[in-house]
Design a protein around this motif. Sequence first.
Motif, PDB file in Angstrom:
ATOM      1  N   ARG A   1     -11.898  27.363-103.899  1.00  0.00           N
ATOM      2  CA  ARG A   1     -10.773  27.140-104.546  1.00  0.00           C
ATOM      3  C   ARG A   1     -10.201  28.086-105.759  1.00  0.00           C
ATOM      4  O   ARG A   1      -9.117  28.781-105.985  1.00  0.00           O
ATOM      5  CB  ARG A   1     -11.362  26.296-105.493  1.00  0.00           C
TER       6      ARG A   1
ATOM      7  N   THR B   1     -10.696  31.865-104.995  1.00  0.00           N
ATOM      8  CA  THR B   1     -10.351  32.843-104.074  1.00  0.00           C
ATOM      9  C   THR B   1      -8.201  32.679-104.287  1.00  0.00           C
ATOM     10  O   THR B   1      -7.524  32.737-103.447  1.00  0.00           O
ATOM     11  CB  THR B   1     -10.270  32.590-103.231  1.00  0.00           C
ATOM     12  N   LEU B   2      -7.723  30.801-104.544  1.00  0.00           N
ATOM     13  CA  LEU B   2      -6.560  30.373-105.395  1.00  0.00           C
ATOM     14  C   LEU B   2      -5.966  30.854-106.259  1.00  0.00           C
ATOM     15  O   LEU B   2      -6.963  31.901-106.656  1.00  0.00           O
ATOM     16  CB  LEU B   2      -6.225  29.187-104.693  1.00  0.00           C
TER      17      LEU B   2
ATOM     18  N   THR C   1      -5.606  30.978-108.876  1.00  0.00           N
ATOM     19  CA  THR C   1      -6.052  30.337-110.114  1.00  0.00           C
ATOM     20  C   THR C   1      -6.926  30.880-111.210  1.00  0.00           C
ATOM     21  O   THR C   1      -8.152  30.922-109.673  1.00  0.00           O
ATOM     22  CB  THR C   1      -5.836  28.832-109.844  1.00  0.00           C
TER      23      THR C   1
END
Length: 232
Positions: free
Chosen positions: A75, A77-78, A80
Motif C-alpha cells: 500500500r 508503494t502506491l 499515497t
Amino acid sequence: MRALMYADWTVLRRTFLRYLLVTLFVMTPIVAMGSGEGEVAAGTAVAALSVTMMSIYMAISLFGFDETNGWEQFRLTLPTSARQVVRSRYALAALMVAGTVVLGTVLGMLIQWIIPLLHGTVAAPRESVIIVLTSLGTALVVIAFLAIEMPIVFKLGISKARMAFTVPFLLCLLINVEPVRNAIIPVLESLEAFARSLGSPAPLFAGAAVIVALLYLGSMRVSESIYAARDF
C-alpha cells in the motif's frame, strides 16, 4: 484517500455478516433473560453490546487485513502517503462506529418492543429514548477506546498489539469484584444525580462528544507520526 477507504470498506463488507451473527449469538442469553413489564435492561444491553462488539471486531479485521499477503507494505508503494493511510483508516473507523450506532439502536428497539409484547404489554416511548442514548454513549466510549489503541497498532501491527484490544475487556471483569463494584457504584450514582440536576443529559453528551473528538484527532496526529517513522 477515498480509494483507501473503499479498499478497507470491501474488507468490512465481507466480514460484516460473520461478525453480526457472532454478536447475535452472544446476545441470545440476554434476550432470553429479558422479561418483566416495562423493563428496558434487555434493549439497552443489546444496543451497547452491538455497538461495542461490532466496532471492535471490525477494527481488528481491518488491521488484520493489513498483514495479509504484505498489503501493508504494498500500500505504501502506491501514490499515497503514510498520512493519507492513517487518515483514511481513522475516517472509516469513525463511520464504522456511526453505523454500529444505527444497528445497535435498531436491534435494541426491536428487542425492547418484542419482549413486552410477549407479556401482553407495550413498551413505553421513553424506553426507546434510553436505548438511543445508550447507543450514542457506548459509541463515545468505543471511539475513545480506539483513539488509545490505534496508535499502538500503527506502531506494532495487529499481531503484536492484539493483546492491547483485550486488556480493557479483561479489566471490565473486575466489576465482579466486590471492592471494585462498591467503588464504581457511588461514582455512577453521582453522575446520575448530576445529570438529573441539569434536567437533561444533552450537556453531558455534548461535553463528552467534544472531549472524545479532540482525543480522536490527537490520536490521529500521533498515529501519523508513528506510521511515517515505522520501519517495515
